[in-house]
Design an enzyme around this catalytic site. Structure first.
Site, PDB file in Angstrom:
ATOM      1  N   GLU A 261       0.889  -1.165   0.000  1.00 56.28           N
ATOM      2  CA  GLU A 261       0.000   0.000   0.000  1.00 56.28           C
ATOM      3  C   GLU A 261       0.923   1.209   0.000  1.00 56.28           C
ATOM      4  OE1 GLU A 261      -1.930   2.851   0.393  1.00 56.28           O
ATOM      5  OE2 GLU A 261      -2.084   2.450   2.533  1.00 56.28           O
ATOM      6  N   CYS A 295      -1.768   9.038   2.371  1.00 52.86           N
ATOM      7  CA  CYS A 295      -1.489   8.536   1.025  1.00 52.86           C
ATOM      8  C   CYS A 295      -2.669   8.851   0.120  1.00 52.86           C
ATOM      9  CB  CYS A 295      -1.143   7.059   1.041  1.00 52.86           C
ATOM     10  SG  CYS A 295      -2.410   6.084   1.789  1.00 52.86           S
TER      11      CYS A 295
HETATM   12  C1  UN1 Z   1      -3.066   6.153   4.424  1.00 56.32           C
HETATM   13  O1  UN1 Z   1      -2.972   7.355   4.202  1.00 56.32           O
HETATM   14  O2  UN1 Z   1      -2.056   5.407   4.486  1.00 56.32           O
HETATM   15  O3  UN1 Z   1      -8.695   6.972   3.320  1.00 56.32           O
HETATM   16  C2  UN1 Z   1      -4.348   5.481   4.728  1.00 56.32           C
HETATM   17  C3  UN1 Z   1      -8.144   7.502   4.273  1.00 56.32           C
HETATM   18  C4  UN1 Z   1      -7.880   6.659   5.504  1.00 56.32           C
HETATM   19  C5  UN1 Z   1      -6.702   5.797   5.315  1.00 56.32           C
HETATM   20  C6  UN1 Z   1      -5.525   6.398   4.661  1.00 56.32           C
HETATM   21  N1  UN1 Z   1      -9.025   5.870   5.814  1.00 56.32           N
HETATM   22  O4  UN1 Z   1      -7.798   8.653   4.275  1.00 56.32           O
END
Ligand code: UN1
Length: 508
Positions: A261, A295
């Site tokens: 991820e 992310c």
């Molecule tokens: C991440 O930034 O690694 O969708 C995960 C989102 C969160 C998860 C992000 N539920 O912003």
């Protein structure tokens, strides 16, 4: 400070922490965690050495032999109790997330809520790890498939979601019958110790074998050793694309399984048929939430030329209202970046953007003064750019938003897809044709595609992850659990003869 660290069962934070019966830290050197909120030293945690990893893997393997024999709904019941424990400690844990990592308390609470939600999800899932039955081509035969656990699962997490990303993986891994070895980010180890403490309490009450939940703190070298370790069949890693390339290659070379991820470079397309007020709120939260360190953060806005100037003005007005400061204070929208290195990256990206021809319509900069003494507080900024500029193609983990124009929806989709990463995407429109095109096979190439909302804030019920340089992994909801198990196809002959498949005749 109101004692939230002590409430989480953590004492003597500056003397070197090992936590609970399930923590297998070594007594090697110490890692210090600093808060980006005020620069204070908040913890010293033992770093694992090579022996530490070996001990933990052995423990996790031994524990697996027992844990896999527990009925899955019984494992689910333990996860349900973890969810209740998290409900009880939601506020102190959220405060620690906010203090150690820097996101706003609202977002810290949201992160812990995400943990509670995945516990509920995993509890139900523990009764639904279903395989299918197939029709056999042979008479008197029955075929079905079943799912078995894999063994120790390594979970490598990033600083930006210091607790919830672990829970997406650990809760699912546990109900599936795996044991879990967590390597948290070196930048947020105290959050991991706190989670480990909470879990250790629940596990002890339920006589869960020692080694079902393990924690190892360390840096890149430890991550590489985990990736090479043949006794760990599954490595789930969240972090940069560079990290994922090296972990993915090492795991693949020993034919292990990985869930990657990695980075995103997420865009929101704003149609001329958008609800503009909604579009502003979605874009600003996506870009500045977690100070642009998700992310899934919105990094690019692709705006229809007919509304471009109007939208830009609205955006500038919205940015003027942002309050930057201590993330534990409710009125602040934006907290600090994680550390000074992140501030340097932010400044370098701004400089590169200017050199490559970008124009800032909301200027960035580092905030000075007593309230910002950690040196990690920066101003969210907005730049007009050309889509192909190298800096726009890159993910910078900071609140820098790039804006650009388009004239047709096909062009907008091509721009949105025209980056190496493929995590999240969004289109703001009230036009059903645009919406369906965006969702079609000629539309968004990302793992997540949203309409009339931003790019961040995915719910745990869906499978989370993305394509291309984002790594292709899926974790959390839907049927992502299948990545944590091995599939076995079973065929039973209950007839009195031995018919061969494919009609083969073998006359002995
Ligand atoms: C991440 O930034 O690694 O969708 C995960 C989102 C969160 C998860 C992000 N539920 O912003």
């Amino acid at each position: 400070m109101d004692g939230f660290i002590e409430k989480l069962g953590i004492r003597s934070v500056n003397q070197g922490i090992s936590a609970g019966q399930h923590y297998m830290g070594s007594t090697g050197s110490l890692l210090t965690s600093y808060s980006p909120v005020d620069g204070s030293q908040i913890a010293r945690v033992y770093l694992a050495d090579a022996d530490g990893l070996d001990t933990v893997v052995r423990k996790a393997e031994e524990a697996f032999l027992q844990w896999r024999t527990w009925p899955a709904p019984k494992r689910g019941d333990i996860v349900r109790q973890i969810g209740n424990k998290l409900r009880e400690f939601k506020l102190p844990l959220a405060k620690l997330v906010s203090y150690e990592m820097g996101k706003s308390l609202q977002e810290g609470l949201g992160e812990v809520q995400e943990m509670i939600d995945i516990c509920d999800f995993a509890t139900g899932l523990s009764r639904q790890l279903c395989g299918v039955t197939m029709q056999s081509e042979r008479p008197g035969h029955r075929m079905y498939e079943q799912w078995h656990p894999l063994g120790p699962t390594a979970i490598i997490t990033a600083f930006n979601f210091p607790v919830s990303v672990w829970s997406w993986n650990a809760m699912i891994a546990w109900v599936c019958g795996n044991t879990a070895i967590w390597k948290p980010s070196e930048k947020a180890p105290l959050c991991a110790v706190a989670c480990q403490n909470l879990v250790a309490g629940v596990f002890a009450e339920n006589h869960v074998p020692e080694g079902v939940s393990c924690l190892l703190t360390g840096g890149r070298e430890l991550g590489e050793r985990i990736a090479r370790e043949p006794r760990i069949p599954l490595v789930s890693a969240t972090g940069s694309t560079a990290m994922g390339r090296s972990v993915g290659a090492a795991v693949a070379s020993r034919l292990g399984r990985s869930i990657l991820e990695l980075g995103g470079n997420n865009a929101v397309i704003i149609s001329k048929e958008a609800d503009l007020e909604l579009a502003i709120r979605a874009s600003v939260f996506g870009a500045v939430g977690t100070a642009g360190q998700r992310c899934t953060s919105t990094r690019r806005l692709i705006i229809h030329e007919a509304i471009y100037e109007n939208f830009k003005e609205k955006l500038i007005t919205a940015y003027r209202q942002l309050k930057i400061g201590d993330p534990l204070e409710e009125e602040n929208h934006v907290g600090p970046l994680i550390d000074k290195k992140a501030v340097d990256n932010y400044l370098e990206a701004i400089e590169a953007c200017k050199q490559q021809g970008g124009t800032f319509v909301v200027e960035g900069g580092v905030l000075q003064g007593e309230a910002f003494k950690s040196g990690c507080y920066v101003k969210p900024c907005v730049a007009e750019v050309a889509p192909q500029m190298p800096i726009v193609q890159r993910e910078t983990f900071a609140p820098i938003l790039y804006i650009m124009k388009y004239s047709s929806i096909e062009e907008a989709i091509a721009l949105q897809n025209g980056v190496p990463q493929g995590l999240s995407s969004a289109l703001i429109t009230l036009n059903i044709r645009e919406m369906e095109l965006f969702f079609s096979s000629s539309g968004s190439d990302c793992g997540i595609a949203n309409i009339n909302m931003g790019t961040s804030g995915a719910e745990i019920g869906g499978a989370f992850g993305g394509e291309k340089a984002t790594g292709g992994g899926r974790e959390s909801g839907s049927d992502a659990w299948k990545n944590y198990m091995r599939r076995q196809t079973n065929t039973i002959n209950w007839s009195e003869s031995l018919p061969l498949a494919q009609g083969i005749v073998f006359g002995v």
